[in-house]
Design a protein around this motif. Structure first.
Motif, mmCIF file in Angstrom:
data_model
loop_
_atom_site.group_PDB
_atom_site.id
_atom_site.type_symbol
_atom_site.label_atom_id
_atom_site.label_comp_id
_atom_site.label_asym_id
_atom_site.label_seq_id
_atom_site.Cartn_x
_atom_site.Cartn_y
_atom_site.Cartn_z
ATOM 1 N N PHE A 140 11.734 1.383 -2.142
ATOM 2 C CA PHE A 140 11.094 1.475 -0.832
ATOM 3 C C PHE A 140 12.160 1.730 0.220
ATOM 4 N N VAL A 141 11.699 2.128 1.408
ATOM 5 C CA VAL A 141 12.595 2.506 2.499
ATOM 6 C C VAL A 141 12.252 1.651 3.709
ATOM 7 N N THR A 142 13.263 1.021 4.281
ATOM 8 C CA THR A 142 13.084 0.158 5.443
ATOM 9 C C THR A 142 13.444 0.939 6.697
ATOM 10 N N VAL A 143 12.543 0.949 7.672
ATOM 11 C CA VAL A 143 12.668 1.821 8.843
ATOM 12 C C VAL A 143 12.796 0.974 10.103
ATOM 13 N N GLY A 144 13.820 1.273 10.908
ATOM 14 C CA GLY A 144 14.026 0.575 12.159
ATOM 15 C C GLY A 144 13.766 1.450 13.364
ATOM 16 N N ILE A 145 14.719 2.325 13.703
ATOM 17 C CA ILE A 145 14.609 3.131 14.908
ATOM 18 C C ILE A 145 13.366 4.009 14.879
ATOM 19 N N ALA A 181 13.306 9.706 4.369
ATOM 20 C CA ALA A 181 12.741 8.611 3.573
ATOM 21 C C ALA A 181 12.575 9.033 2.116
ATOM 22 N N ARG A 182 12.086 10.261 1.901
ATOM 23 C CA ARG A 182 11.945 10.741 0.523
ATOM 24 C C ARG A 182 13.297 10.822 -0.162
ATOM 25 N N ILE A 232 10.576 2.012 16.118
ATOM 26 C CA ILE A 232 10.622 1.758 17.558
ATOM 27 C C ILE A 232 10.045 2.960 18.297
ATOM 28 N N LEU A 233 10.419 4.143 17.865
ATOM 29 C CA LEU A 233 9.998 5.363 18.549
ATOM 30 C C LEU A 233 8.530 5.691 18.314
ATOM 31 N N HIS A 234 7.997 5.281 17.160
ATOM 32 C CA HIS A 234 6.599 5.559 16.807
ATOM 33 C C HIS A 234 6.033 4.342 16.110
ATOM 34 N N HIS A 235 5.047 3.697 16.704
ATOM 35 C CA HIS A 235 4.449 2.546 16.018
ATOM 36 C C HIS A 235 3.806 2.973 14.710
ATOM 37 N N ASP A 236 3.395 4.239 14.622
ATOM 38 C CA ASP A 236 2.745 4.766 13.425
ATOM 39 C C ASP A 236 3.666 5.704 12.648
ATOM 40 N N PHE A 237 4.966 5.409 12.674
ATOM 41 C CA PHE A 237 5.921 6.215 11.907
ATOM 42 C C PHE A 237 5.485 6.327 10.452
ATOM 43 N N ALA A 238 5.019 5.222 9.882
ATOM 44 C CA ALA A 238 4.630 5.238 8.472
ATOM 45 C C ALA A 238 3.455 6.177 8.242
ATOM 46 N N ALA A 239 2.399 6.010 9.018
ATOM 47 C CA ALA A 239 1.212 6.846 8.836
ATOM 48 C C ALA A 239 1.548 8.323 9.032
ATOM 49 N N ARG A 240 2.362 8.620 10.030
ATOM 50 C CA ARG A 240 2.740 10.016 10.272
ATOM 51 C C ARG A 240 3.541 10.588 9.104
ATOM 52 N N ARG A 271 0.802 -1.220 0.000
ATOM 53 C CA ARG A 271 0.000 0.000 0.000
ATOM 54 C C ARG A 271 0.839 1.275 0.000
ATOM 55 N N ASN A 272 2.134 1.186 0.312
ATOM 56 C CA ASN A 272 3.019 2.349 0.256
ATOM 57 C C ASN A 272 4.456 1.872 0.222
ATOM 58 N N ARG A 273 5.399 2.803 0.330
ATOM 59 C CA ARG A 273 6.816 2.487 0.124
ATOM 60 C C ARG A 273 7.625 2.486 1.419
ATOM 61 N N LEU A 274 6.981 2.261 2.532
ATOM 62 C CA LEU A 274 7.666 2.160 3.815
ATOM 63 C C LEU A 274 7.523 0.750 4.358
ATOM 64 N N ALA A 275 8.653 0.159 4.755
ATOM 65 C CA ALA A 275 8.678 -1.200 5.293
ATOM 66 C C ALA A 275 9.258 -1.176 6.699
ATOM 67 N N LEU A 276 8.722 -2.031 7.558
ATOM 68 C CA LEU A 276 9.297 -2.201 8.891
ATOM 69 C C LEU A 276 10.527 -3.077 8.797
ATOM 70 N N ALA A 277 11.627 -2.627 9.375
ATOM 71 C CA ALA A 277 12.859 -3.408 9.392
ATOM 72 C C ALA A 277 12.694 -4.654 10.261
ATOM 73 N N PRO A 278 13.406 -5.728 9.942
ATOM 74 C CA PRO A 278 13.403 -6.921 10.786
ATOM 75 C C PRO A 278 14.273 -6.686 12.013
ATOM 76 N N LEU A 279 13.647 -6.325 13.123
ATOM 77 C CA LEU A 279 14.373 -5.865 14.305
ATOM 78 C C LEU A 279 14.433 -6.944 15.386
ATOM 79 N N THR A 280 15.648 -7.273 15.791
ATOM 80 C CA THR A 280 15.840 -8.167 16.927
ATOM 81 C C THR A 280 15.184 -7.565 18.158
ATOM 82 N N ASN A 281 14.364 -8.374 18.861
ATOM 83 C CA ASN A 281 13.697 -7.832 20.046
ATOM 84 C C ASN A 281 13.666 -8.796 21.224
ATOM 85 N N THR A 282 14.101 -10.036 21.028
ATOM 86 C CA THR A 282 14.267 -11.051 22.092
ATOM 87 C C THR A 282 12.992 -11.293 22.894
#
Length: 388
Positions: A331-336, A321-322, A339-347, A48-59
């Motif tokens: 597309f752009v893969t976003v990690g940190i 990202a742009r 983490i800081l905003h669950h809705d980083f993409a929507a924002r 649906r857009n060009r932002l992807a969640l990075a595969p983040l180690t979280n244990t």
């Protein structure tokens, strides 16, 4: 996910500002995609857009590799938060490939109920989903796993023994079986972890991989295992299943030139729906000072043969990202930022000026973003300047 790194992004922000929102070269006159644009992989459903969640180690997984509620909630919140693609943390494909306690597993049908629950929950948010398939090789935790580590070569410092030819076959089969499991669970695809010095990347190590069985020596032979893993997954899964790969551009015994040739070769197979280049910092220059330009420039000009190219590293604002899209990424893969905003993409999609909150942040703020207590402890122990 490396440890001990600062999340500071002022250098990236400065580079974006200096770039003035333009990219030099032949693509300058072409329309640059917007973050809100959809993406059509070669197989399967639209993103649906060009932002992807990075595969983040979280244990956060259970000790047996099954999904925990906290890990489920962390990922589903990012789906609700607008990401076009949501990728799980590295999930081990074989018991001896587990790298740390609390790692997600996809090595057994015992892992299927939790994975199925997660896939269903993610689909309900509108995101596309992928499991990152991982084997740590010599970087596995032998004491935790109760078996010796394996690697492309004998490595006494890591208590690792070289895989036999039959052992290589078993590793390839483990990745393929895990991908089939992901499809059975209902995920849209998988991302094969070929980066950061884990097993598949260990095969690419030109310093040490001198195998003579077709899986070492020349670069063509060192990348053979990746070709066979991807071909095996594509053959064993359906026509709508998406197959991705993550690569490192430099380091762990891989030069920029060899990383570029590996990416070129694998893209040319037509097996990939997406390739994600893990750049640490999207504006980073090669550590090898004899190599010109920025790392990103060595990959964005490659023929893609229908695949999508993503870049990752230090993106914490819509502007940054742009900038990645302006360099030629799909597309752009976003990690940190995620983490800081669950809705980083929507924002970021709604506000061109959006920038993630300043760090360090109180742990309570992260809890409000569906970052579980185990994940918070992991971040506090391993990262600079994140948690107040």
């Amino acid at each position: 996910m490396p440890t001990g790194r600062s999340f500071g992004s002022s250098r990236l922000h400065a580079v974006v500002r200096r770039a003035g929102g333009r990219r030099a070269g032949p693509c300058q006159n072409a329309r640059v995609a917007a973050l809100t644009d959809t993406l059509r992989p070669a197989h399967g459903p639209l993103w649906r857009n060009r932002l992807a969640l990075a595969p983040l180690t979280n244990t956060q997984s259970n000790d047996d590799g099954t999904l925990s509620d906290d890990e489920h909630d962390w990922l589903v919140a990012r789906g609700r938060g607008g990401f076009g693609l949501t990728v799980t943390c590295a999930a081990y494909v074989a018991p001896e490939g587990r790298a740390w306690r609390g790692q997600l597993g996809i090595a057994s049908d015992e892992h299927l109920p939790g994975l199925t629950r997660l896939a269903e929950s993610l689909r309900a948010t509108g995101t596309r989903s992928a499991v990152q398939l991982h084997h740590a090789g010599m970087r596995a935790d032998a004491a935790l796993n109760g078996v010796p580590n394996v690697a492309p070569w004998d490595e006494p410092r890591k208590e690792a023994v070289a895989l036999t030819p039959e052992g290589v076959d078993r590793v390839i089969a483990a990745f393929v079986d895990a991908a089939v499991r992901a499809e059975r669970a209902g995920f849209d695809g998988v991302q094969v972890h070929g980066a950061h010095g884990y097993l598949l990347a260990q095969f690419l190590d030109g310093r040490s991989n001198h195998r003579t069985d077709g899986y070492g020596g020349s670069l063509e032979d060192r990348m053979r295992v990746l070709h066979e893993v991807l071909a095996g997954i594509r053959a064993a899964t359906g026509p709508d299943f998406q197959v991705g790969l993550r690569l490192t551009p430099e380091g762990y015994g891989v030069t920029v030139a060899e990383a570029r040739e590996t990416a070129r070769s694998l893209l040319a197979t037509g097996l990939l729906d997406f390739l994600d280049m893990s750049l640490w910092d999207v504006t980073m220059r090669p550590r090898d000072t004899t190599v010109d330009g920025r790392l990103v420039e060595h990959f964005t000009d490659l023929p893609r043969h229908g695949a999508l190219l993503g870049v990752a590293g230090g993106v914490t604002s819509a502007e940054e990202a742009r900038w990645c899209l302006e360099q030629g990424a799909d597309f752009v893969t976003v990690g940190i930022g995620a983490i800081l905003h669950h809705d980083f993409a929507a924002r970021s999609l709604a506000d061109p000026g959006f920038r993630a909150r300043e760090r360090p942040v109180p742990a309570a703020d992260l809890r409000a973003e569906h970052v579980g207590p185990v994940f918070i402890d992991y971040l506090a122990a391993g990262w600079d300047d994140l948690i107040a």
